[in-house]
Design an enzyme around this catalytic site. Structure first.
Site, mmCIF file in Angstrom:
data_model
loop_
_atom_site.group_PDB
_atom_site.id
_atom_site.type_symbol
_atom_site.label_atom_id
_atom_site.label_comp_id
_atom_site.label_asym_id
_atom_site.label_seq_id
_atom_site.Cartn_x
_atom_site.Cartn_y
_atom_site.Cartn_z
ATOM 1 N N LYS A 129 -3.780 2.814 -2.357
ATOM 2 C CA LYS A 129 -4.571 3.973 -2.774
ATOM 3 C C LYS A 129 -4.169 5.162 -1.919
ATOM 4 O O LYS A 129 -3.644 5.006 -0.808
ATOM 5 C CB LYS A 129 -6.050 3.680 -2.594
ATOM 6 C CG LYS A 129 -6.437 3.415 -1.154
ATOM 7 C CD LYS A 129 -7.910 3.208 -1.038
ATOM 8 C CE LYS A 129 -8.299 2.915 0.392
ATOM 9 N NZ LYS A 129 -9.036 3.877 1.088
ATOM 10 N N ASP A 139 0.833 -1.197 0.000
ATOM 11 C CA ASP A 139 0.000 0.000 0.000
ATOM 12 C C ASP A 139 0.867 1.245 0.000
ATOM 13 O O ASP A 139 2.030 1.196 0.374
ATOM 14 C CB ASP A 139 -0.825 0.022 1.303
ATOM 15 C CG ASP A 139 -2.062 -0.831 1.180
ATOM 16 O OD1 ASP A 139 -2.338 -1.313 0.077
ATOM 17 O OD2 ASP A 139 -2.742 -0.999 2.205
ATOM 18 N N MET A 160 -8.908 8.442 8.612
ATOM 19 C CA MET A 160 -9.312 9.052 7.332
ATOM 20 C C MET A 160 -10.308 10.198 7.560
ATOM 21 O O MET A 160 -11.298 10.321 6.830
ATOM 22 C CB MET A 160 -9.948 7.989 6.406
ATOM 23 C CG MET A 160 -8.977 6.880 6.054
ATOM 24 S SD MET A 160 -9.771 5.472 5.282
ATOM 25 C CE MET A 160 -10.405 4.580 6.685
HETATM 26 C C1 LIG Z 1 -7.004 2.810 5.081
HETATM 27 S S1 LIG Z 1 -6.677 3.342 6.709
HETATM 28 C C2 LIG Z 1 -5.565 2.113 7.227
HETATM 29 C C3 LIG Z 1 -5.437 2.007 8.716
HETATM 30 C C4 LIG Z 1 -4.434 0.967 9.118
HETATM 31 N N1 LIG Z 1 -4.873 -0.349 8.779
HETATM 32 C C5 LIG Z 1 -4.051 1.016 10.604
HETATM 33 O O1 LIG Z 1 -4.326 0.070 11.336
HETATM 34 O O2 LIG Z 1 -3.471 2.026 10.998
HETATM 35 C C6 LIG Z 1 -5.675 4.719 6.409
HETATM 36 C C7 LIG Z 1 -5.734 5.750 7.505
HETATM 37 O O3 LIG Z 1 -4.979 5.325 8.624
HETATM 38 C C8 LIG Z 1 -4.425 6.452 9.283
HETATM 39 N N2 LIG Z 1 -2.953 6.328 9.303
HETATM 40 C C9 LIG Z 1 -2.242 5.311 8.793
HETATM 41 N N3 LIG Z 1 -0.928 5.508 9.061
HETATM 42 C C10 LIG Z 1 -0.827 6.642 9.747
HETATM 43 C C11 LIG Z 1 0.244 7.354 10.346
HETATM 44 N N4 LIG Z 1 1.494 6.922 10.268
HETATM 45 N N5 LIG Z 1 -0.034 8.495 11.015
HETATM 46 C C12 LIG Z 1 -1.311 8.942 11.118
HETATM 47 N N6 LIG Z 1 -2.357 8.303 10.592
HETATM 48 C C13 LIG Z 1 -2.127 7.180 9.919
HETATM 49 C C14 LIG Z 1 -4.889 7.685 8.513
HETATM 50 O O4 LIG Z 1 -6.102 8.114 9.071
HETATM 51 C C15 LIG Z 1 -5.120 7.093 7.142
HETATM 52 O O5 LIG Z 1 -5.996 7.893 6.388
#
Ligand SMILES: C[S@@+](CC[C@H](N)C(=O)[O-])C[C@H]1O[C@@H](n2cnc3c(N)ncnc32)[C@H](O)[C@@H]1O
Length: 467
Positions: free
Chosen positions: A272, A250, A386
């Site tokens: 994405k 991803d 998100m």
């Molecule tokens: C599709 S979701 C995936 C979440 C992921 N599976 C998790 O457990 O963190 C994507 C969202 O996760 C959050 N996200 C993922 N990595 C991040 C990071 N390093 N810092 C802040 N938010 C993060 C944001 O809100 C982003 O839009």
């Protein structure tokens, strides 16, 4: 990477060393561990030269040019400054790669700290920044690399043609070598039982060739890569990433983590960003299924945890429907990574007894239909994934449902990464915090009393300092 490691081939090589003092002796001793011929450029034959007489020829300075003409590289180890300059200019004129002892500015290459295990050589360099550190790392490697690992490499070299003839795919051969060099064959070599190792090798090869002929489809591992900091990977994720033949990853998976993927593995970006799909979800399923059916070791690498807003569930279903085993390896969700990094306890006996993860983005765009009344209840923490784009609506809906506008919020972008940004404020100033900090995502919103604790602690510290 300011240094590029490469190894000189030393069969039939010729090395020219300038000097006759202690440095020249040390470098001669080192080069003499290889099969290379050595020309020592000096006016007089030094006393220490005797033990190296099989490989060593004394060359007078007048004939140094002739020697350099066939040299693979040269080491300038003279103690005399004028001689160093002369040797340097001469070697330059002949275009020979130069190492000059203790003269970094004259070097084309440096000689690293080395660990010699016959056909296995490990080298560690710090570019002269910390030679002691390089030696310490070398000592650690010494404890990791069995004494007879060079013999194992020699056995592999002997068997390479037979393995190539018996297993016709590159992936199959790699899997065979991974199993053979880590299992009973290796143990036999390390125990000094070379004959036993040869017999085991023969056995392993015929078994492998028979078994893989009918059973080529491997499992797919859906692996959580955590929020970005590679130290937050699980040991299992680390091992699988390093073994994978192909990694479907991803956008959220950090570069530092992708750097851990084996150099010759395929890396396929399928992720994405902000609703923009590089490869549609069905396409990702098809790619994984096709790769597993080719017998490849497939890793599907996802940011955070695969089962938290990560579509891990859909991918497991698609794989199982195609008759492929799917294993999920959990990762540290960004919710946990960001909270730890920003010192926000997501639950706290005094402030939050409930913790809810919600998405701020509905499948068809906009804000999803959440239970705003339930979320507005006191003593809880809400983590919004998100939610940057929909933050104004989220703030409004929560306030309409009764959550006070002064409720603390934290916004954390790129949590646990070098470019992490944090903003703190209150529910009624959420949009302003996002705007002032220039936050675009990936970011999390943390809403609830606990989001105010880091700010409170900071204020207390400032007050104490001023008192
Ligand atoms: C599709 S979701 C995936 C979440 C992921 N599976 C998790 O457990 O963190 C994507 C969202 O996760 C959050 N996200 C993922 N990595 C991040 C990071 N390093 N810092 C802040 N938010 C993060 C944001 O809100 C982003 O839009």
């Amino acid at each position: 990477m300011r240094l590029f490691p490469a190894f000189f081939q030393m069969d039939d090589a010729h090395v020219v060393i300038f000097g006759a003092g202690t440095n020249a002796e040390r470098k001669t001793r080192l080069v003499a561990k290889t099969p290379a011929r050595i020309s020592l450029v000096t006016k007089r034959r030094p006393d220490w030269a005797e033990p190296f007489s099989d490989q060593l020829t004394i060359v007078t300075p007048e004939h140094a040019g002739q020697a350099l003409d066939t040299a693979r590289f040269t080491i300038i180890a003279s103690d005399d400054e004028a001689e160093v300059q002369w040797a340097y200019e001469l070697a330059r004129a002949y275009g020979v790669p130069i190492n000059a002892v203790d003269r970094k500015e004259l070097c084309d290459f440096t000689i690293p700290s080395m660990l010699d295990r016959g056909q296995v050589v490990a080298a560690v360099a710090t570019g002269g920044a910390a030679p002691v550190l390089a030696k310490d790392i070398r000592s650690k490697l010494e404890t990791l690399l069995p004494e007879r690992i060079g013999s194992l490499a020699a056995l592999a070299e002997r068997w390479r043609p037979a393995v190539k003839a018996a297993i016709d795919t590159e992936t199959g051969r790699r899997h065979f070598w991974e199993a053979a060099l880590r299992g009973a064959v290796a143990e036999a070599v390390y125990a000094g039982d070379d004959a036993g190792a040869e017999a085991l090798m023969e056995d392993a090869l015929s078994k492998f060739a028979n078994e893989t002929a009918g059973n080529e489809t491997g499992p797919v591992h859906i692996v959580g890569a955590g929020p970005g900091d590679p130290e937050l990977l699980t040991l299992k994720a680390f091992r699988l990433i390093q073994q994978a033949d192909v990694v479907f990853h991803d956008k959220l998976v950090s570069k530092e983590i992708m750097d851990l993927v084996r150099r010759d593995a395929e890396r396929v970006p399928v992720g994405k960003s902000k609703g923009e799909h590089l490869v549609p979800q069905d396409g990702i399923h098809e790619l994984m299924i096709a790769a597993a059916e080719e017998g490849k070791r497939v890793v599907r690498l996802k940011g955070g945890d695969p089962f938290i807003f990560g579509r891990g569930g859909e991918e497991v279903e698609a794989l199982r429907e195609a008759g492929i085993e799917a294993h999920v390896v959990p990762g540290i969700s960004s919710a946990l990574g960001c909270a730890a990094s920003a010192n926000i306890p997501l639950t706290h006996r005094d402030h939050a007894q409930t913790l809810t993860f919600v998405t701020g983005h509905a499948q068809k765009g906009g804000v999803p239909d959440l239970d705003w009344q339930g979320l507005a209840k006191p003593h809880q923490t809400i983590v919004v994934f998100m939610g940057v784009g929909t933050a104004p609506v989220i703030s409004e809906k929560l306030q309409e449902a009764g959550l006070p506008g002064k409720t603390p919020v934290a916004v954390i972008e790129n949590g646990t990464r070098a470019n992490e940004k944090r903003g703190f404020g209150s529910l009624d100033s959420l949009s302003r915090v996002i705007e002032e900090k220039g936050i675009r995502g990936p970011a999390l919103l943390i809403i609830g009393e606990v989001a105010g604790l880091p700010a409170e602690a900071l204020n207390r510290k400032i007050e104490e300092a001023l008192a």
